[in-house]
Design a protein around this motif. Structure first.
Motif, mmCIF file in Angstrom:
data_model
loop_
_atom_site.group_PDB
_atom_site.id
_atom_site.type_symbol
_atom_site.label_atom_id
_atom_site.label_comp_id
_atom_site.label_asym_id
_atom_site.label_seq_id
_atom_site.Cartn_x
_atom_site.Cartn_y
_atom_site.Cartn_z
ATOM 1 N N GLU A 95 40.002 53.193 32.111
ATOM 2 C CA GLU A 95 39.161 52.228 32.816
ATOM 3 C C GLU A 95 39.493 52.198 34.303
ATOM 4 O O GLU A 95 38.595 52.186 35.158
ATOM 5 C CB GLU A 95 39.319 50.841 32.197
ATOM 6 C CG GLU A 95 38.318 49.836 32.708
ATOM 7 C CD GLU A 95 38.214 48.593 31.850
ATOM 8 O OE1 GLU A 95 37.693 47.582 32.360
ATOM 9 O OE2 GLU A 95 38.649 48.633 30.679
ATOM 10 N N ALA A 96 40.771 52.199 34.637
ATOM 11 C CA ALA A 96 41.172 52.201 36.041
ATOM 12 C C ALA A 96 40.740 53.491 36.729
ATOM 13 O O ALA A 96 40.254 53.487 37.872
ATOM 14 C CB ALA A 96 42.687 52.018 36.153
ATOM 15 N N ASP A 110 38.258 55.470 36.009
ATOM 16 C CA ASP A 110 36.820 55.523 36.238
ATOM 17 C C ASP A 110 36.453 54.805 37.523
ATOM 18 O O ASP A 110 35.615 55.286 38.302
ATOM 19 C CB ASP A 110 36.071 54.913 35.052
ATOM 20 C CG ASP A 110 34.566 54.964 35.255
ATOM 21 O OD1 ASP A 110 33.995 56.072 35.158
ATOM 22 O OD2 ASP A 110 33.957 53.914 35.530
ATOM 23 N N HIS A 111 37.072 53.656 37.775
ATOM 24 C CA HIS A 111 36.806 52.933 39.020
ATOM 25 C C HIS A 111 37.180 53.782 40.234
ATOM 26 O O HIS A 111 36.493 53.763 41.256
ATOM 27 C CB HIS A 111 37.595 51.628 39.051
ATOM 28 C CG HIS A 111 36.968 50.528 38.257
ATOM 29 N ND1 HIS A 111 35.774 49.935 38.615
ATOM 30 C CD2 HIS A 111 37.367 49.908 37.114
ATOM 31 C CE1 HIS A 111 35.460 48.992 37.735
ATOM 32 N NE2 HIS A 111 36.405 48.957 36.815
ATOM 33 N N GLU A 112 38.271 54.522 40.124
ATOM 34 C CA GLU A 112 38.742 55.333 41.245
ATOM 35 C C GLU A 112 37.833 56.526 41.530
ATOM 36 O O GLU A 112 37.639 56.912 42.689
ATOM 37 C CB GLU A 112 40.155 55.850 40.960
ATOM 38 C CG GLU A 112 41.215 54.777 40.861
ATOM 39 C CD GLU A 112 42.574 55.351 40.470
ATOM 40 O OE1 GLU A 112 42.746 56.586 40.555
ATOM 41 O OE2 GLU A 112 43.456 54.566 40.073
ATOM 42 N N ARG A 141 34.495 57.312 40.242
ATOM 43 C CA ARG A 141 33.037 57.355 40.103
ATOM 44 C C ARG A 141 32.324 57.573 41.439
ATOM 45 O O ARG A 141 31.250 58.168 41.478
ATOM 46 C CB ARG A 141 32.516 56.100 39.405
ATOM 47 C CG ARG A 141 32.647 54.814 40.192
ATOM 48 C CD ARG A 141 31.996 53.649 39.481
ATOM 49 N NE ARG A 141 32.726 53.253 38.288
ATOM 50 C CZ ARG A 141 32.548 52.061 37.691
ATOM 51 N NH1 ARG A 141 31.687 51.198 38.182
ATOM 52 N NH2 ARG A 141 33.240 51.749 36.621
ATOM 53 N N THR A 142 32.914 57.109 42.557
ATOM 54 C CA THR A 142 32.289 57.350 43.859
ATOM 55 C C THR A 142 32.387 58.814 44.274
ATOM 56 O O THR A 142 31.735 59.240 45.229
ATOM 57 C CB THR A 142 32.932 56.476 44.947
ATOM 58 O OG1 THR A 142 34.340 56.710 44.969
ATOM 59 C CG2 THR A 142 32.658 55.001 44.688
ATOM 60 N N HIS A 151 32.989 60.639 36.192
ATOM 61 C CA HIS A 151 32.983 59.474 35.309
ATOM 62 C C HIS A 151 34.008 59.655 34.190
ATOM 63 O O HIS A 151 34.204 60.761 33.689
ATOM 64 C CB HIS A 151 31.598 59.247 34.714
ATOM 65 C CG HIS A 151 30.578 58.812 35.714
ATOM 66 N ND1 HIS A 151 30.429 57.504 36.112
ATOM 67 C CD2 HIS A 151 29.664 59.528 36.427
ATOM 68 C CE1 HIS A 151 29.470 57.409 37.012
ATOM 69 N NE2 HIS A 151 28.990 58.629 37.226
ATOM 70 N N SER A 199 35.424 58.062 30.444
ATOM 71 C CA SER A 199 35.153 57.218 29.277
ATOM 72 C C SER A 199 36.290 57.365 28.285
ATOM 73 O O SER A 199 37.003 58.370 28.278
ATOM 74 C CB SER A 199 33.837 57.626 28.593
ATOM 75 O OG SER A 199 32.727 57.494 29.453
ATOM 76 N N HIS A 218 24.350 57.476 32.804
ATOM 77 C CA HIS A 218 25.214 56.366 33.182
ATOM 78 C C HIS A 218 26.147 56.070 32.001
ATOM 79 O O HIS A 218 25.917 55.123 31.237
ATOM 80 C CB HIS A 218 24.384 55.126 33.534
ATOM 81 C CG HIS A 218 23.415 55.364 34.652
ATOM 82 N ND1 HIS A 218 23.812 55.458 35.966
ATOM 83 C CD2 HIS A 218 22.064 55.556 34.637
ATOM 84 C CE1 HIS A 218 22.750 55.683 36.736
ATOM 85 N NE2 HIS A 218 21.679 55.738 35.950
ATOM 86 N N LYS A 253 29.031 54.840 29.495
ATOM 87 C CA LYS A 253 29.848 53.632 29.369
ATOM 88 C C LYS A 253 31.319 54.012 29.510
ATOM 89 O O LYS A 253 31.695 55.167 29.310
ATOM 90 C CB LYS A 253 29.611 52.975 28.004
ATOM 91 C CG LYS A 253 28.180 52.480 27.806
ATOM 92 C CD LYS A 253 28.047 51.689 26.517
ATOM 93 C CE LYS A 253 28.234 52.561 25.286
ATOM 94 N NZ LYS A 253 27.990 51.808 24.025
ATOM 95 N N ILE A 254 32.133 53.030 29.855
ATOM 96 C CA ILE A 254 33.566 53.294 29.945
ATOM 97 C C ILE A 254 34.167 53.385 28.545
ATOM 98 O O ILE A 254 35.022 54.235 28.280
ATOM 99 C CB ILE A 254 34.283 52.220 30.775
ATOM 100 C CG1 ILE A 254 33.816 52.276 32.231
ATOM 101 C CG2 ILE A 254 35.808 52.406 30.709
ATOM 102 C CD1 ILE A 254 34.443 51.223 33.118
#
Length: 270
Positions: A158-159, A161-163, A165-166, A170, A172, A233, A235-236
Motif C-alpha cells: 500500500e505504501a 503504490d502511493h510512492e 503511481r505518479t 501501480h 496491488s 485503475h 485496486k490496491i
C-alpha cells in the motif's frame, strides 16, 4: 507496455501452486512470461523457467539482468515466492526461524521490488502484484509469524503504490484465503516445539487440513492477478473467493463476534 504481446511478466515461485497457475494464465493471455523457482524446474510449460533464490541479492540481480537482456523490459512483477508455516504457537519458533520466515516471505518481496522498479521507472510504466494472504488482514492464532509476514507485505504494498503511481507504476496485493495447493503440503515445522501446545497445535493443524480439502484451487488467484494486471485503475487490495467474505466480516462484524467466530472455527477454548 511491451510490443511482445501484452508485455513481459516475471512471476516468482512459479514451479507449482499459485505461481505456476498465474504464470500459465498470463502466458495464455498473451504475456511473455518468465517464471522462477529455487531449484531447476522441468520444461514443457508455456513460459520459461529461471532459477532464483529470493533470499540472495546476487541471485535476484542476476535473474533481473537476464530477463532485461532477453526481453529488454519488465512490465509486470508478481511476487509469489514464499513458504507456509505449520500451525504452531509463536514461542515455538526460534529467532533464527522467525528471521528465515521473514527473509523469504517479506524480504524476498523487497529484494525483487528493488531490482525491478528502476527498470519500470525508466519505462514510466509497470505493475507489481504481491501475493499476500487473508492472514494479512485477519490474523490466525497459531500462525502468528506467517500472519506477521503477510501484514508486512500488505503494508509495504500500500505504501509503495502511493510512492510509485505518479511514475506510472501501480502496486496491488492479492490476499486469498485457503487455497488447495502443494504449497500447503510443504510447510516449515516449528523448530522449538513445546509440549504444552502439542494437543492444541495438532487440533488446529487437523482443522486447517479439513478446510483445505474443499478449498478453491490456485486458478482462482491466477484470474484475479490477470484482472489486476489488466485493469486501467487497479485496486490496491484484492480478496479472491472466500477471502472477500472474510474481508467484509473483518470490516463490519463486531470485534467480539469475529473473535468468537475465529476461536469456534478452530475449535479453541473460549
Amino acid at each position: 507496455m511491451s510490443k511482445q504481446g501484452k508485455g513481459v511478466a516475471l512471476v516468482t515461485g512459479a514451479s507449482s501452486g499459485i505461481g505456476e497457475a498465474t504464470a500459465d494464465r498470463l502466458a495464455r493471455a498473451g504475456y511473455t512470461v518468465f517464471g522462477t523457482s529455487r531449484r531447476p524446474a522441468s520444461t514443457g510449460r508455456l513460459f520459461e523457467m529461471l532459477t532464483l533464490d529470493v533470499t540472495r541479492d546476487e541471485s535476484v540481480d542476476a535473474v533481473v539482468k537476464d530477463i532485461m537482456r532477453q526481453a529488454g523490459r519488465i512490465d509486470l512483477l508478481v511476487n509469489n515466492a514464499g513458504f507456509g508455516v505449520a500451525p504452531a504457537a509463536a514461542e515455538e519458533s526460534s529467532i533464527e526461524q522467525a528471521k528465515a520466515i521473514f527473509d523469504t516471505n517479506f524480504m524476498g518481496v523487497v529484494r525483487m521490488t528493488r531490482a525491478v522498479v528502476p527498470h519500470m521507472r525508466l519505462q514510466r510504466s509497470g505493475r507489481i502484484i504481491n501475493i499476500g494472504s487473508v492472514l494479512g488482514f485477519l490474523p490466525m492464532p497459531y500462525m502468528a509469524l506467517y500472519s506477521a509476514t503477510k501484514h508486512a507485505v500488505a503494508g509495504y504494498s500500500e505504501a509503495l503504490d502511493h510512492e510509485l503511481r505518479t511514475l506510472g507504476i501501480h502496486v496491488s496485493v492479492v490476499e486469498p484465503a485457503y487455497i488447495n495447493t502443494p504449497f500447503e503440503a510443504n510447510v516449515m515445522k516449528p523448530d522449538a516445539p513445546l509440549d504444552v501446545y502439542r494437543e492444541v497445535r495438532a487440533g488446529v493443524e487437523r482443522r486447517v487440513k479439513e478446510v483445505l480439502v474443499g478449498a478453491d484451487g490456485p486458478e482462482v488467484v491466477a484470474e484475479v492477478v490477470l484482472k489486476a494486471a489488466a485493469a486501467n485503475h487497479p485496486k490496491i487490495r484484492y480478496a479472491p473467493g472466500l477471502a472477500s467474505r472474510m474481508r467484509w466480516l473483518r470490516r463490519f462484524a463486531p470485534a467480539g463476534v469475529l473473535d468468537a467466530g475465529v476461536r469456534k472455527d478452530l475449535r479453541l477454548e473460549a
